[in-house]
Design an enzyme around this catalytic site. Structure first.
Site, PDB file in Angstrom:
ATOM      1  CG  ASP A 440      -1.974  -1.036   1.202  1.00 22.96           C
ATOM      2  OD1 ASP A 440      -2.367  -1.397   0.090  1.00 22.96           O
ATOM      3  OD2 ASP A 440      -2.405  -1.479   2.272  1.00 22.96           O
ATOM      4  CG  ASP A 735      -4.875  -0.205   5.363  1.00 27.78           C
ATOM      5  OD1 ASP A 735      -5.677  -0.583   4.483  1.00 27.78           O
ATOM      6  OD2 ASP A 735      -4.343   0.915   5.349  1.00 27.78           O
ATOM      7  CG  ASP A 739      -6.703  -4.267   1.765  1.00 26.70           C
ATOM      8  OD1 ASP A 739      -6.965  -4.164   0.554  1.00 26.70           O
ATOM      9  OD2 ASP A 739      -6.303  -3.320   2.458  1.00 26.70           O
TER      10      ASP A 739
END
Length: 1011
Positions: A440, A735, A739
């Site tokens: 990310d 997070d 996901d």
């Protein structure tokens, strides 16, 4: 107990009043009115909500716990049944949620007082939010497990027989040495291995407690704050958002669009809607799938459904990793060879004994038919069996699983210090084989310290706090949208403000309060929220439908990713407050502004508004209120961490929800994207473009992609699947709740400890505690270190195994005797398996680990380099020891017993010196960085000291003789020669293709020839 009405407030006789005063009032009133002692009634009003009473029930003849119960007008069992039964009627009988909150002395807006006395009082009355765990396995359990080893049992049987015959033959004073020595040696091996396994079990216990310590957001004394899940008490007001775990049983207070995943409790995959009217029940252990809400806690710990269930489940700490499974196969293969050798030795020794070839100390045959007694025969056979079994003990490398256990436990402990918490053991070693990391952006590559640095209204930038140039109506609507369309909060402590929520929410709230003078409480009082659409990572926007109390008009506010919100707009406001049509030129102008901010690495957020004609949220025909650019700087050191991973042969891919311009700017700054890599080269794609590729196109292009912008969780999952199909070992950071599929699909799931939701953490293998990409690179380094340490120990142990087996076999076949006794071999086994494993398993990661390509998970554990090192050292040790066996007495002019001691001492010291060689498989300088591993040095010193004690002091126990200084010097010189041999042999080049693959090819050719 007497209920006494005291004029004034209930505080007159509160818990802060001295107890003697309470007692005086109660006794005095009891005597005055002679009232009977009534029982406290449960709070069960029939339809009518009772007025709050102004008296306090004062117990003086009960214990302190009952006194705490008396301050609340309901009991734990009554509260527990409300949620467990999940029926509205019992709740209505208690007066509903509001009255239950009153009974728990909770202000539904401000929460509980939250001071230590209040929390302690509630814990005594209703219990703490912990549950009883099944008892942990004690040391005795691991001792019993160690005794189940077949070879250990055979050795104990041999020791018992040897002890019995020895005492019978030589008396108790001298006859116990042989059998007793074996007993002591076996028990020592058992003690060390049991203690190691016990300590590892305790290590996992601690990690389990740490991983369960979730931070929960509660409202206490009007202030939102984070507390441990273990500190949640009955009456607490808990704030829930997408991805949170419900920390205790409770009831819905307020919120919007709350849907809960109860599959962990019910097994049903459908999400359950929770609301105030039809289903206000929230069960601990469930997960928030959508929306947000506040709940009041009614039961904690063992009084909850989750607590009852978890108390009956024991965590299995015996999870076997893939590497442990492979090592077990290797151990089995080596063990079979050892058994074969031991069986041959047994047969040879028995044949030699019964044919009279074996001689005693005086040169006479040990067995004479018709002369030797049955005791002599049984005693001799027991010694032969003990020798054979001891060879098996040395041959079977029990230390391999122990080495894996030690290195995994050690690395897990060190990784916690390095901000990585391992949830699954296998992830430690799998990470060492990772070829691709999908990361990310926000909080991982960046600091997650967001601040609004740009503000645009229409085509006009508002700079240098020039808010006076903006129409008051525009600013009022922005304040309205920020205050009401948020899951964050503002708490004012004097002149200071505290902001809660996600980093983006906090940045916007801080900007609105500090720059636009927004008063969140006033905005909430002046408006009624009618409907909410919570933010999620797919739509990348959130909306709210409100009614202004002043004029009754209904308005829709939207906030989210600039391009997403802009696509919903048909007009925009300029700074004067005039509405302008958003034609193609206007749209292009706004898009250029967004791209300009994105190129500066800013996250662009847009606000839009529409007056609604009906009580329904509309998502088209909106008017753009303004744009803000939020700066989130890159983390210091992230570029170096990215370069280190790339140098190690690991590809880094950034997957972000930001637009392509922001993504490119950040990726370039971090070193993920190099000059000349862009959309044209296929290095940068948007999620929708990647999604729309054909499966073949995705597989063809996936390895070139460096940045995926405007991606959804599904796009991340799709990329992971494609990379795995291409043969990559993929690590993924995540997070959010959405996901979870990608984290589960990846070979290694890495969740974020700070911003990560509980759903993401539970789906991951490792939790990055500081959300830092630098910690991801550290995990990669540790993963490679685990694999490397195991290889070091395999090389060390196989050298000992080969040398011990060959020496004992050759000596047994040629002379009918083994040079090393059972006790001596058990001692070698101890220092080799346990101390050797501990010394080599605790080596720390080095930079050289990041200078080589990833190790494939299917590659052989024993490389050609290792075979070269094993062959050289084993050949040297065998030649020296056999020379001593056959010519040692003549060379040194010593007795047979001294010669045997020389062989034993030289053999052990060869292993001590060879431990240094095992530290570096390929590097010639084996002493590099040794000063940093104090445990290694300590273990070497302890081994040498214990060996000296064995030889010099424990002569009868170890069957040794004291050696002279010259003889000690010879043994040390023999051991030290392994250093130059290890140095020289590393100049020998080895083929890249592994020996095992050559053998497989040869086997196939032979099979074809025979066929």
């Amino acid at each position: 107990m007497v209920s006494v009405r005291i004029p004034g407030s209930a505080g007159s006789c509160s818990k802060y009043t001295p107890k003697w005063k309470m007692a005086f009032v109660q006794i005095y009133c009891s005597r005055a009115f002679q009232l009977p002692k009534p029982k406290l009634r449960s709070l069960k009003p029939q339809g009518v909500r009772p007025k709050p009473t102004s008296f306090t029930a004062i117990p003086i003849d009960e214990d302190d716990n009952r006194a705490d119960h008396s301050t609340f007008s309901t009991s734990p069992s009554e509260l527990s049944s409300v949620v467990k039964e999940r029926k509205l009627d019992p709740l209505k009988q208690l007066g509903g949620v509001e009255h239950l909150a009153s009974a728990l002395q909770t202000d539904t807006s401000a929460g509980i007082a939250g001071d230590p006395d209040d929390v302690s009082r509630r814990q005594r009355a209703f219990g703490s939010n912990t549950y009883k765990r099944p008892p942990a396995k004690g040391l005795f359990h691991f001792v019993v497990e160690a005794f189940k080893d077949l070879t250990i049992l055979i050795l104990l049987g041999c020791a018992a027989l040897s002890l019995a015959f020895g005492i019978k033959e030589n008396g108790i004073d001298d006859g116990w040495y042989d059998g007793g020595s074996i007993f002591v040696a076996v028990f020592l091996v058992i003690a060390v291995s049991s203690l190691s396994n016990f300590r590892q079990s305790r290590q996992f216990e601690k990690l389990s407690k740490v991983s369960g310590n979730i931070q929960v957001e509660v409202v206490r004394d009007s202030r939102r704050q984070q507390v441990s899940i273990y500190d949640i008490v009955v009456g607490d007001v808990v704030c829930l958002k997408i991805g949170d775990q419900v920390p205790a049983d409770g009831l819905f207070l307020d919120g919007h669009s709350l849907r809960v995943d109860e599959s962990s409790m019910t097994g049903e995959s459908d999400h359950v809607e929770v609301n105030r009217n039809s289903n206000p029940f929230l069960v601990s252990g469930t997960k928030v799938a959508d929306g947000y809400a506040r709940m009041i806690v009614t039961s904690v710990g063992m009084n909850t459904m989750w607590g009852e269930m978890m108390s009956s489940i024991s965590r299995d700490e015996t999870e076997q990793t893939p590497l442990q499974v492979r090592l077990n196969k290797l151990t089995s293969s080596i063990g079979k060879v050892g058994l074969a050798v031991a069986f041959l030795v047994l047969v040879v020794l028995l044949v030699r004994y019964f044919t009279g070839t074996t001689k005693d100390e005086n040169g006479n045959p040990e067995f004479v038919s018709g002369v030797s007694t049955s005791d002599d025969i049984i005693n001799a056979v027991v010694d032969i069996v003990a020798a054979a079994v001891t060879i098996v003990v040395v041959a079977i490398p029990e230390g391999l699983p122990l080495a894996v256990t030690l290195t995994l436990a050690y690395s897990m402990k060190r990784m916690m210090v390095d901000q990585a918490m391992v949830r699954k053991l296998s992830a430690c070693e799998t990470m060492g084989s990772a070829t691709t990391i999908c990361t990310d952006k926000t909080g991982t590559l960046t600091l997650n310290q967001m601040k609004v640095t740009r503000f645009w209204v229409g085509k006009d930038p508002i700079i240098n706090n020039g808010y006076s140039s903006v129409s008051k109506n525009i600013l009022d609507m922005i304040r309205e949208g920020v205050a009401l369309n948020t899951t964050g909060g503002v708490f004012r402590a004097g002149t200071e403000f505290e902001f809660s929520g996600s980093p983006t929410e906090k940045a916007i709230l801080s900007w609105a309060v500090m720059e636009l003078n927004m008063d969140m409480e006033v905005e909430k009082q002046n408006h009624a929220i009618l409907q909410v659409e919570a933010f999620n990572s797919q739509k990348k926007r959130s909306g709210v439908l409100i009614r202004r109390i002043s004029d009754g008009t209904v308005h829709t506010h939207w906030k989210g990713a600039a391009e997403m919100v802009l696509a919903m707009c048909s007009s925009y406001y300029d700074a004067s407050g005039a509405s302008r049509n958003l034609d193609s030129d206007g749209m292009a102008m706004i898009e250029n502004i967004i791209q300009g901010m994105a190129a500066m690495s800013l996250r662009c957020i847009a606000f839009a508004h529409k007056r609604a004609s009906e009580d329904t949220m509309e998502d088209d025909g909106l008017t753009l209120l303004g744009l803000v650019g939020i700066k989130d700087p890159c983390r210091p050191g992230v570029k170096g961490a990215v370069e280190a991973c790339q140098q190690a042969g690991v590809s880094i891919k950034m997957i972000t929800g930001d637009n392509v311009f922001t993504a490119k700017a950040i990726a370039t700054e971090c070193g993920i994207l190099r000059a000349g890599e862009d959309e044209l080269t296929g290095a940068v794609v948007e999620g929708v473009e990647f999604r729309n590729y054909t499966p073949d196109e995705r597989l063809k292009r996936v390895e070139k992609i460096r940045v995926m912008a405007r991606s959804s969780p599904f796009d991340k999952l799709l990329m992971v699947q494609c990379l795995k199909q291409k043969g990559h070992v993929v690590a993924v950071t995540g997070d959010g709740t959405n996901d979870a599929p990608a984290l589960k699909e990846a070979n290694i799931g890495l969740s974020m400890g700070i911003q990560g939701t509980e759903v993401a953490k539970e789906s991951s293998d490792i939790v990055i505690l500081d959300d830092n990409f630098g910690s991801v690179a550290t995990v990669l380094r540790w993963g490679r270190c685990v694999y490397n340490n195991i290889q070091k120990f395999i090389q060390f142990q196989l050298t000992v195994n080969v040398a011990a087996l060959v020496v004992n076999f050759v000596a047994a076949v040629s002379s009918g005797d083994v040079p090393l006794t059972a006790v001596q071999l058990l001692w070698v086994n101890l220092i080799m398996d346990t101390l050797g494993a501990l010394a080599l398993a605790t080596e720390r990661p080095t930079q050289e680990l990041m200078e080589r390509a990833p190790v494939g998970r299917t590659e052989p554990l024993i490389t050609n380099v290792m075979w070269r090192n094993i062959a050289a050292q084993a050949a040297y040790q065998i030649s020296v020891l056999l020379t001593l066996q056959f010519s040692g007495e003549a060379i040194f002019g010593v007795s047979e017993k001294v010669n045997r001691t020389l062989i034993f001492n030289a053999f052990v010291l060869c292993q001590v010196f060879n431990q240094f060689n095992a530290r570096k498989l390929e590097k010639k300088n084996v002493f590099e960085g040794i000063h940093r591993n104090k445990l290694f040095i300590a273990i070497v010193l302890v081994t040498v000291v214990l060996q000296a004690i064995m030889v010099e002091l424990l002569k009868k126990f170890a069957d040794t003789e004291r050696l002279t200084w010259g003889q000690w010097g010879f043994c040390i010189a023999v051991g030290a020669m392994s250093w130059p041999i290890g140095f020289i042999v590393k100049f020998v080049q080895v083929p890249e293709r592994n020996i095992s693959s050559h053998l497989k090819t040869l086997r196939k050719k032979l099979t074809r020839t025979i066929a």
